[in-house]
Design a protein around this motif. Structure first.
Motif, PDB file in Angstrom:
ATOM      1  N   LYS A  76       0.848  -1.190   0.000  1.00 46.97           N
ATOM      2  CA  LYS A  76       0.000   0.000   0.000  1.00 46.97           C
ATOM      3  C   LYS A  76       0.881   1.236   0.000  1.00 46.97           C
ATOM      4  O   LYS A  76       2.077   1.176   0.312  1.00 46.97           O
ATOM      5  N   ILE A  77       0.260   2.365  -0.356  1.00 49.13           N
ATOM      6  CA  ILE A  77       0.950   3.649  -0.359  1.00 49.13           C
ATOM      7  C   ILE A  77       0.136   4.621   0.471  1.00 49.13           C
ATOM      8  O   ILE A  77      -1.057   4.837   0.197  1.00 49.13           O
ATOM      9  N   VAL A  78       0.745   5.197   1.489  1.00 48.36           N
ATOM     10  CA  VAL A  78       0.098   6.215   2.308  1.00 48.36           C
ATOM     11  C   VAL A  78       0.426   7.573   1.709  1.00 48.36           C
ATOM     12  O   VAL A  78       1.602   7.923   1.532  1.00 48.36           O
ATOM     13  N   LEU A  79      -0.607   8.332   1.380  1.00 46.03           N
ATOM     14  CA  LEU A  79      -0.425   9.652   0.785  1.00 46.03           C
ATOM     15  C   LEU A  79      -0.373  10.689   1.902  1.00 46.03           C
ATOM     16  O   LEU A  79      -1.378  10.966   2.556  1.00 46.03           O
ATOM     17  N   ALA A  80       0.806  11.236   2.134  1.00 46.47           N
ATOM     18  CA  ALA A  80       1.014  12.148   3.257  1.00 46.47           C
ATOM     19  C   ALA A  80       0.611  13.570   2.898  1.00 46.47           C
ATOM     20  O   ALA A  80       0.763  14.018   1.758  1.00 46.47           O
ATOM     21  N   GLU A  81       0.108  14.294   3.892  1.00 50.15           N
ATOM     22  CA  GLU A  81      -0.319  15.675   3.677  1.00 50.15           C
ATOM     23  C   GLU A  81       0.848  16.647   3.655  1.00 50.15           C
ATOM     24  O   GLU A  81       0.746  17.728   3.086  1.00 50.15           O
ATOM     25  N   SER A  82       1.943  16.286   4.294  1.00 50.11           N
ATOM     26  CA  SER A  82       3.087  17.197   4.381  1.00 50.11           C
ATOM     27  C   SER A  82       4.364  16.394   4.533  1.00 50.11           C
ATOM     28  O   SER A  82       4.344  15.193   4.833  1.00 50.11           O
ATOM     29  N   LEU A  83       5.489  17.060   4.329  1.00 48.69           N
ATOM     30  CA  LEU A  83       6.773  16.403   4.552  1.00 48.69           C
ATOM     31  C   LEU A  83       6.920  16.010   6.018  1.00 48.69           C
ATOM     32  O   LEU A  83       7.452  14.936   6.322  1.00 48.69           O
ATOM     33  N   ASP A  84       6.442  16.855   6.909  1.00 47.58           N
ATOM     34  CA  ASP A  84       6.529  16.549   8.336  1.00 47.58           C
ATOM     35  C   ASP A  84       5.727  15.294   8.671  1.00 47.58           C
ATOM     36  O   ASP A  84       6.177  14.455   9.455  1.00 47.58           O
ATOM     37  N   GLU A  85       4.525  15.181   8.089  1.00 48.17           N
ATOM     38  CA  GLU A  85       3.729  13.977   8.349  1.00 48.17           C
ATOM     39  C   GLU A  85       4.423  12.739   7.785  1.00 48.17           C
ATOM     40  O   GLU A  85       4.441  11.682   8.425  1.00 48.17           O
ATOM     41  N   ALA A  86       5.003  12.871   6.599  1.00 52.69           N
ATOM     42  CA  ALA A  86       5.711  11.738   6.011  1.00 52.69           C
ATOM     43  C   ALA A  86       6.851  11.278   6.910  1.00 52.69           C
ATOM     44  O   ALA A  86       7.035  10.077   7.143  1.00 52.69           O
ATOM     45  N   LEU A  87       7.604  12.237   7.435  1.00 51.93           N
ATOM     46  CA  LEU A  87       8.719  11.897   8.320  1.00 51.93           C
ATOM     47  C   LEU A  87       8.220  11.309   9.635  1.00 51.93           C
ATOM     48  O   LEU A  87       8.837  10.390  10.187  1.00 51.93           O
ATOM     49  N   ALA A  88       7.112  11.830  10.131  1.00 57.64           N
ATOM     50  CA  ALA A  88       6.550  11.297  11.376  1.00 57.64           C
ATOM     51  C   ALA A  88       6.095   9.850  11.188  1.00 57.64           C
ATOM     52  O   ALA A  88       6.311   8.995  12.055  1.00 57.64           O
ATOM     53  N   LEU A  89       5.480   9.566  10.055  1.00 57.54           N
ATOM     54  CA  LEU A  89       5.052   8.197   9.767  1.00 57.54           C
ATOM     55  C   LEU A  89       6.260   7.278   9.636  1.00 57.54           C
ATOM     56  O   LEU A  89       6.253   6.142  10.118  1.00 57.54           O
ATOM     57  N   LYS A  90       7.295   7.775   8.997  1.00 52.05           N
ATOM     58  CA  LYS A  90       8.522   6.992   8.850  1.00 52.05           C
ATOM     59  C   LYS A  90       9.165   6.719  10.213  1.00 52.05           C
ATOM     60  O   LYS A  90       9.669   5.614  10.461  1.00 52.05           O
ATOM     61  N   THR A  91       9.113   7.703  11.088  1.00 58.55           N
ATOM     62  CA  THR A  91       9.684   7.526  12.432  1.00 58.55           C
ATOM     63  C   THR A  91       8.923   6.446  13.197  1.00 58.55           C
ATOM     64  O   THR A  91       9.518   5.612  13.890  1.00 58.55           O
ATOM     65  N   ARG A  92       7.574   6.477  13.082  1.00 57.78           N
ATOM     66  CA  ARG A  92       6.757   5.475  13.775  1.00 57.78           C
ATOM     67  C   ARG A  92       6.869   4.093  13.152  1.00 57.78           C
ATOM     68  O   ARG A  92       6.664   3.089  13.831  1.00 57.78           O
ATOM     69  N   HIS A  93       7.163   4.081  11.850  1.00 55.05           N
ATOM     70  CA  HIS A  93       7.241   2.806  11.126  1.00 55.05           C
ATOM     71  C   HIS A  93       8.555   2.775  10.340  1.00 55.05           C
ATOM     72  O   HIS A  93       8.568   3.026   9.122  1.00 55.05           O
ATOM     73  N   PRO A  94       9.660   2.473  10.997  1.00 54.10           N
ATOM     74  CA  PRO A  94      10.967   2.538  10.339  1.00 54.10           C
ATOM     75  C   PRO A  94      11.103   1.644   9.109  1.00 54.10           C
ATOM     76  O   PRO A  94      11.950   1.908   8.242  1.00 54.10           O
ATOM     77  N   ASP A  95      10.256   0.611   9.023  1.00 50.74           N
ATOM     78  CA  ASP A  95      10.345  -0.292   7.878  1.00 50.74           C
ATOM     79  C   ASP A  95       9.597   0.246   6.655  1.00 50.74           C
ATOM     80  O   ASP A  95       9.711  -0.319   5.567  1.00 50.74           O
ATOM     81  N   TRP A  96       8.839   1.335   6.812  1.00 56.18           N
ATOM     82  CA  TRP A  96       8.156   1.937   5.672  1.00 56.18           C
ATOM     83  C   TRP A  96       9.163   2.666   4.795  1.00 56.18           C
ATOM     84  O   TRP A  96      10.212   3.101   5.270  1.00 56.18           O
ATOM     85  N   VAL A  97       8.823   2.830   3.540  1.00 56.36           N
ATOM     86  CA  VAL A  97       9.690   3.500   2.573  1.00 56.36           C
ATOM     87  C   VAL A  97       9.104   4.872   2.272  1.00 56.36           C
ATOM     88  O   VAL A  97       7.983   4.975   1.754  1.00 56.36           O
ATOM     89  N   ALA A  98       9.830   5.919   2.602  1.00 61.91           N
ATOM     90  CA  ALA A  98       9.335   7.285   2.416  1.00 61.91           C
ATOM     91  C   ALA A  98       9.987   7.927   1.190  1.00 61.91           C
ATOM     92  O   ALA A  98      11.202   7.833   1.002  1.00 61.91           O
TER      93      ALA A  98
END
Length: 233
Positions: A40-62
């Motif tokens: 799946k692909i999560v469509l982030a609203e901002s760069l900050d949200e993308a980084l926050a999601l990556k921080t919470r899920h280190p195995d995700w690809v940002a």
């Protein structure tokens, strides 16, 4: 089918059915990510949200538009993403136009994200859905990006079952401002094959459907069977 072609800022209410088009390059990249095995692909609203999601899920690809940046695994380039093994992984995508357009219509009953590489699959899904009114969101250049408009118009014609030669629509996209900027290196985070990859018609046999899942806009590949069934339309 009544087709409406609007820029992101022209949207005043949530349409019933929306096709969000970003040819160069968000939804070409998304299609390649699914082809490389992304779940799946999560469509982030901002760069900050993308980084926050990556921080919470280190195995995700940002990934993001433009040059590489700390915290992001790669950039919004089909030429680069095609070398990633994304089997079973989640991708977080934030781009300048494509992800913004999808989030702008998140309340629609059906949201499809599209580009030329999934054009026929998208049109077939619209036919199967028997969509009477479809809003095509032309994401680039405040709704004026000719590569996105050309792709939207092509999908709209195919969705009505009209026999349509794709050559003129692909020519327009290839001569667009975005194609020139990618080819000339005006934009950063570009692979030399990006324009050619964005102009590959029907490379993949799936459509891409975005839905709200736990407050996140999540894009998934939706198999569309037997594209050859209607090849003669």
């Amino acid at each position: 089918m009544n087709a409406h072609f609007l820029g992101i800022t022209d949207l005043v209410e949530a349409p019933s059915v929306a096709v969000v088009v970003d040819v160069m390059r968000a939804f070409t990249v998304a299609a390649w990510a699914f082809a490389q095995g992304a779940e799946k692909i999560v469509l982030a609203e901002s760069l900050d949200e993308a980084l926050a999601l990556k921080t919470r899920h280190p195995d995700w690809v940002a990934l993001k538009d433009g040059p590489s940046a700390p915290g992001f695994d790669t950039v919004n380039s089909p030429g680069l993403i095609r070398s990633f093994d994304l089997g079973g992984r989640t991708v977080v995508q934030k781009t300048t136009a494509g992800t913004v357009g999808a989030l702008a219509v998140k309340e629609a009953s059906l949201v499809l994200c599209a580009s030329f590489v999934v054009a026929e699959a998208t049109a077939r899904l619209l036919r199967t859905n028997k969509s009477d009114n479809v809003t095509f969101v032309v994401t680039g250049e405040d709704g004026r990006a000719d590569e996105d408009l050309a792709c939207a118009q092509y999908i709209a014609r195919r969705a009505t079952g009209a026999g349509t030669d794709a050559a003129e629509f692909l020519r327009r996209a290839g001569q667009s401002r975005a194609a020139a900027e990618l080819a000339e290196g005006v934009r950063q985070g570009v692979h030399p094959d990006d324009v050619a990859l964005c102009l590959e018609l029907d490379r993949f046999p799936f459509a891409m459907v975005a839905t709200l899942e736990d407050s996140l806009m999540v894009l998934r590949a939706s198999a569309v069977s037997s594209l050859t069934d209607e090849a003669s339309i």
